[in-house]
Design a protein around this motif. Structure first.
Motif, mmCIF file in Angstrom:
data_model
loop_
_atom_site.group_PDB
_atom_site.id
_atom_site.type_symbol
_atom_site.label_atom_id
_atom_site.label_comp_id
_atom_site.label_asym_id
_atom_site.label_seq_id
_atom_site.Cartn_x
_atom_site.Cartn_y
_atom_site.Cartn_z
ATOM 1 N N TYR A 76 0.837 -1.207 0.000
ATOM 2 C CA TYR A 76 0.000 0.000 0.000
ATOM 3 C C TYR A 76 0.868 1.251 0.000
ATOM 4 O O TYR A 76 0.588 2.206 0.724
ATOM 5 C CB TYR A 76 -0.934 -0.041 1.225
ATOM 6 N N GLU A 77 1.945 1.231 -0.772
ATOM 7 C CA GLU A 77 2.837 2.392 -0.819
ATOM 8 C C GLU A 77 2.069 3.689 -1.075
ATOM 9 O O GLU A 77 2.379 4.747 -0.529
ATOM 10 C CB GLU A 77 3.913 2.172 -1.900
ATOM 11 N N THR A 78 1.038 3.617 -1.919
ATOM 12 C CA THR A 78 0.324 4.842 -2.302
ATOM 13 C C THR A 78 -0.646 5.330 -1.219
ATOM 14 O O THR A 78 -1.322 6.329 -1.420
ATOM 15 C CB THR A 78 -0.455 4.607 -3.614
ATOM 16 N N ASN A 79 -0.692 4.627 -0.093
ATOM 17 C CA ASN A 79 -1.518 5.139 1.014
ATOM 18 C C ASN A 79 -0.992 6.480 1.508
ATOM 19 O O ASN A 79 -1.729 7.287 2.057
ATOM 20 C CB ASN A 79 -1.500 4.165 2.203
ATOM 21 N N VAL A 80 0.298 6.705 1.370
ATOM 22 C CA VAL A 80 0.896 7.959 1.848
ATOM 23 C C VAL A 80 1.775 8.545 0.752
ATOM 24 O O VAL A 80 2.683 7.878 0.242
ATOM 25 C CB VAL A 80 1.738 7.721 3.127
ATOM 26 N N GLY A 81 1.473 9.791 0.358
ATOM 27 C CA GLY A 81 2.323 10.483 -0.620
ATOM 28 C C GLY A 81 2.265 9.874 -2.012
ATOM 29 O O GLY A 81 3.226 9.979 -2.789
ATOM 30 N N ALA A 82 1.140 9.234 -2.338
ATOM 31 C CA ALA A 82 0.959 8.615 -3.666
ATOM 32 C C ALA A 82 2.186 7.780 -4.050
ATOM 33 O O ALA A 82 2.614 6.928 -3.270
ATOM 34 C CB ALA A 82 0.635 9.680 -4.705
ATOM 35 N N GLY A 83 2.790 8.058 -5.205
ATOM 36 C CA GLY A 83 3.902 7.215 -5.666
ATOM 37 C C GLY A 83 5.221 7.477 -4.952
ATOM 38 O O GLY A 83 6.200 6.752 -5.149
ATOM 39 N N LEU A 84 5.297 8.502 -4.105
ATOM 40 C CA LEU A 84 6.578 8.781 -3.429
ATOM 41 C C LEU A 84 6.960 7.609 -2.513
ATOM 42 O O LEU A 84 6.098 7.042 -1.842
ATOM 43 C CB LEU A 84 6.457 10.038 -2.556
ATOM 44 N N PRO A 85 8.250 7.292 -2.465
ATOM 45 C CA PRO A 85 8.663 6.126 -1.654
ATOM 46 C C PRO A 85 8.708 6.472 -0.164
ATOM 47 O O PRO A 85 9.762 6.750 0.385
ATOM 48 C CB PRO A 85 10.058 5.810 -2.191
HETATM 49 NA NA NA Z 1 3.934 6.534 -1.250
#
Ligand code: NA
Ligand SMILES: NC(=O)C1=CN([C@@H]2O[C@H](COP(=O)(O)OP(=O)(O)OC[C@H]3O[C@@H](n4cnc5c(N)ncnc54)[C@H](OP(=O)(O)O)[C@@H]3O)[C@@H](O)[C@H]2O)C=CC1
Ligand SMILES: N[C@@H](CC=O)C(=O)O
Length: 820
Positions: free
Chosen positions: A607-616
């Motif tokens: 769920y990387e995109t749960n925070v800051g969309a595509g930002l790692p």
């Molecule tokens: Na992200």
């Protein structure tokens, strides 16, 4: 000399017999010396067995069935032989059928059907087919001669599975062939005793006949003509990418067929193997295909394994007892009881502790086996040495076979890892010490999935396939994701040998599932035209019922209800990728359970995109934590929408218009109030806190909300915009106050040193690292034990369709590299 054998389907119809004749003609044209063995026309042997039983029961229905057998053979004669030449063949066929009818009348009168009579009855199948084909060949000018194998193959009187007297048989065959130059057309399956009583050769009978003739005549090759393109890497009904194995050793062919590959029955080919005569498995209906060559040594292999075979239905018998440890002879006794009762054992596995032995048998035999063993071990049971004999049903066995396993390491590691990553539980396992075969017993429901996953991993014929299910396909992120996958499809195939197959799509109205894949170019029309009424419960059960390997469920909605299915999906070994924050920002217990379920079932929940969309951000935080760092503080701008609004709102503008702009640019949540109320940012800081190791609940996050009650309670998004318009002065005032101090407005989330999470609107001056943000930029600053004086900062666009969809795509890709 070459011996050819044609099976039941090859001689089953006029068309197929014409194919057979063409194959023979080509051999003759090339000047080859050949002898040919035929089976009965497909299905006839079973029909004759049925007829025999009916006759023995004096059930006159046998006469009707006999009529169908008769009709089938007469039709063959009419289809294969010119009218002017038909009469002599018809007379021969009629003669055989009359003899059979008399015999059956006798059976029905005395109401008895011995194994001996049964052999005689079924012998008519091969005698009829071979008679007709011989006449058909003669009709085309080929100098063919009918050879009733009963004249030359001599056996004992074990009716049904007679044993061959090779010395006598070889001599008779050689003698017969020395006397004739005609093309010999030989009846398969049948033989006779020295006294001339008809016998049959048991399972795989016609192959056995071919092998007996091949060995006696020192044939250069024995060709087994059937209806498939040789031996395949696995069952093509279950794995569509199964392909022909070009060369295989006798030993491998034996192993594969022991575990269910039905093309040939290798034990019956032993006479040929012993004389080192190569065998070819060829397809009558695709006769230019190379087929499979079976010989003593196969060519160097391209793959770590040669083939995968399976038996769909087995039962495991488990004999267990503390007293078995160190007590010599228990297994010896066990297997002698099984042998004495003619129970065929498919696989044996014994734990090295000797505490238990388990073995696989045909499920139909299992309960009988239990009784026999309980009787046999009565003493041991009464003494407590054996305490339990149990049976487990609904199991299948898969055998991975290949001689190359001996020389290469890692095959079994790879096999078990494939099974593990697809959530396939291994109930028992066995590896022959020859290292030719590793067998695993699994639940029957997983058989197709397991075969596909193993086949894909070891053979990678068409690359590895991820099976994708997407809910929210017509939304902003969902549709952008599908477009990105479509654009990247060729690259993935060429560079990564990876296919992404879209198996299911769904929105609020419709759902569509296609096991073979939904075309990425017209999925929308397909969903609209062919989709069923949407129902998330049945969509999820369809995903589970399809039980495809390497499955990924992508939730691109903001829906709360879908989340309740995550646990069940992960438990069925389906990975999940989602930008939807609901699951991770509800009760801590739910967040924790999902993490555990993914771990337990060997799948991923990303769920990387749960925070800051595509930002790692999530990956960075997880990397810090797993490598032993400790988070002291997080300070962040986590809303692309609010960042955009406060970067673009100018005195004199209408605040509502800037919000609408953010929505139009795809930054906001489906309902922008989730952003303006702080709800979205609260979810994000909660998720980050949990990733940092804190057990926070949603109510632990202190929220300063930007909206008044009228806005919050408006029934629709449109009505909300109207209310927001009325509240313009408040926002303008906030902005003016900030500007008066040379500051800007930033909606900041904080996790402080005391583990308190809070969010709210703040003003920051020029010296603050958050002062210079443009567009929808997010910024996250991690102060940690290792980044103590100079925080680790991630900054960049934190909302929008392209960056979010590509973050979801990257998560899907990372699943593919984990799985392979
Ligand atoms: Na992200
Ligand atoms: N926009 C962004 O920048 C970012 C968004 N996200 C998250 O991505 C997710 C999607 O956002 P976005 O694409 O903007 O939203 P949209 O409103 O554009 O799309 C939502 C999709 O979900 C479908 N849907 C909603 N409820 C259900 C349901 N119960 N069953 C089946 N389908 C359903 C909708 O169907 P229909 O088409 O029929 O309405 C629509 O296709 C949200 O969770 C959001 O928080 C995360 C990071 C960034
Ligand atoms: N609406 C969100 C989208 C990303 O999660 C935002 O504005 O940041």
């Amino acid at each position: 000399m070459k011996v050819l054998k044609f099976g039941g389907t090859s001689v089953g119809t006029v068309e197929s017999i014409n194919q057979v004749i063409q194959i023979l003609q080509e051999n003759l044209n090339e000047g080859r010396k050949i002898a040919v063995v035929y089976s009965a026309m497909g299905g006839v042997t079973n029909r004759l067995i049925e007829i025999g039983k009916l006759a023995a029961a004096s059930d006159t229905e046998y006469l009707q069935l006999l009529k169908t057998v008769e009709e089938r053979h007469f039709a063959a004669v009419r289809g294969l032989i010119d009218v002017k030449n038909q009469s002599s063949c018809i007379a021969k066929v009629k003669g055989l059928l009359n003899e059979l009818e008399d015999l059956l009348r006798g059976v029905s009168l005395i109401k008895e059907l011995s194994a001996r009579t049964n052999d005689f009855i079924v012998s008519f199948g091969e005698r009829l087919s071979t008679t007709i084909i011989t006449e058909a060949l003669k009709n085309r000018g080929i100098d063919a001669e009918y050879l009733d194998a009963r004249k030359v193959i001599k056996t004992n009187d074990h009716f049904g599975y007679a044993e061959v007297n090779f010395e006598l048989t070889n001599e008779l065959i050689r003698k017969h062939f020395a006397q004739t130059n005609k093309l010999q057309c030989i009846t398969g399956f049948i033989a006779s005793t020295i006294d001339g009583v008809t016998t049959t050769l048991g399972r795989g009978g016609s192959d056995y006949s071919g092998s007996i003739f091949g060995a006696a005549l020192n044939a250069t090759v024995i060709e087994i003509w059937t209806d498939v393109d040789g031996m395949l890497t696995t069952d093509p009904r279950k794995v569509k990418n199964a392909f022909t194995i070009p060369t295989i050793t006798y030993a491998e062919a034996m192993e594969l067929s022991h575990f269910g590959a039905k093309v040939i029955y290798p034990p019956s080919l032993t006479p040929a193997f012993q004389k080192n005569i190569p065998l070819k498995i060829l397809n009558t209906f695709n006769h230019k295909h190379e087929g499979t060559l079976i010989s003593k040594t196969a060519n160097a292999k391209e793959y770590a394994i040669t083939g995968i075979s399976s038996i769909d239905d087995i039962a495991l018998v488990n004999v267990q007892g503390g007293g078995m440890m160190g007590v010599a002879g228990v297994s010896a006794k066990l297997f002698s009881i099984l042998a004495a009762n003619k129970i065929s054992v498919i696989l044996i596995s014994q734990a090295s502790s000797e505490h238990s032995i388990c073995f696989a048998v045909d499920p139909k035999a299992a309960y009988g086996v239990k009784e026999i063993l309980e009787e046999g071990f009565a003493t041991e049971i009464s003494q407590g040495l054996v305490d339990n004999i149990s049976i487990e049903q609904n199991l299948s066995v898969i055998a991975v076979v290949g001689e190359s396993m001996k020389s290469s390491t890692g095959t079994s590691g790879k096999l078990f890892s494939v099974l593990g990553k697809n959530g396939i539980n291994v109930v028992a396992t066995a590896q022959g010490s020859s290292e030719l075969n590793i067998s695993v017993v699994i639940y029957k429901k997983d058989i197709t999935k397991a075969l596909n996953a193993i086949h894909e991993t070891f053979f990678q014929v068409d690359g590895l396939t991820l099976n994708l299910y997407l809910v929210g396909a017509t939304g902003l992120i969902g549709s952008t994701l599908l477009r990105q996958i479509q654009e990247q499809k060729d690259y993935l195939k060429q560079r990564k040998n990876l296919n992404i197959k879209l198996v299911g799509v769904m929105n609020t109205k419709k759902m569509l599932l296609k096991e073979g894949g939904i075309n990425l170019e017209n999925w929308k029309e397909d969903l609209l035209e062919n989709g069923e009424i949407a129902n998330i419960g049945s969509f999820v059960s369809d995903v589970q019922d399809l039980n495809l390997p390497y499955s990924v469920f992508v939730d691109c909605t903001a829906d709360k209800n879908i989340v309740q299915y995550y646990h069940s999906l992960l438990s069925s070994s389906v990975s999940i990728v989602t930008p939807n924050k609901v699951a991770n920002s509800g009760k801590y217990e739910q967040y924790f359970m999902l993490q555990k379920a993914a771990q337990k079932h060997g799948v991923k929940f990303l769920y990387e995109t749960n925070v800051g969309a595509g930002l790692p951000i999530i990956n960075t935080l997880q990397g810090l934590i797993t490598s032993g760092d400790k988070i002291n503080k997080i300070e962040a701008v986590l809303s692309g929408t609010l960042a955009y609004i406060f970067n673009n709102f100018k005195v004199g503008d209408r605040f509502v218009d800037v919000v609408k702009e953010a929505k139009a640019k795809g930054y906001t949540e489906p309902d922008p109030r989730d952003d303006l109320s702080g709800q979205d940012v609260a979810r994000k800081i909660l998720i980050l806190s949990r990733e940092a190791g804190l057990k926070l609940e949603p109510e632990d996050v202190k929220i300063t909300n930007l909206l008044n009650d009228a806005c919050l309670n408006a029934p629709t998004v449109e009505a909300f915009f109207e209310e927001l318009e009325k509240d313009n002065t408040r926002f303008e005032k906030l902005l003016q106050d900030a500007e008066a101090n040379g500051e800007v407005l930033r909606f900041i989330a904080t996790l402080d040193e005391d583990n308190h999470a809070s969010i709210g609107l703040k003003t920051v001056g020029k010296s603050h690292p958050f002062f210079n943000l443009a567009g929808s930029e997010n910024i996250i600053s991690f102060t940690t034990e290792r980044y103590k004086y100079n925080p680790l900062v991630v900054k960049g666009p934190g909302a929008g369709a392209e960056v979010t969809a590509s973050g979801v795509f990257a998560d899907i890709m990372s699943i593919s590299s984990y799985l392979v």
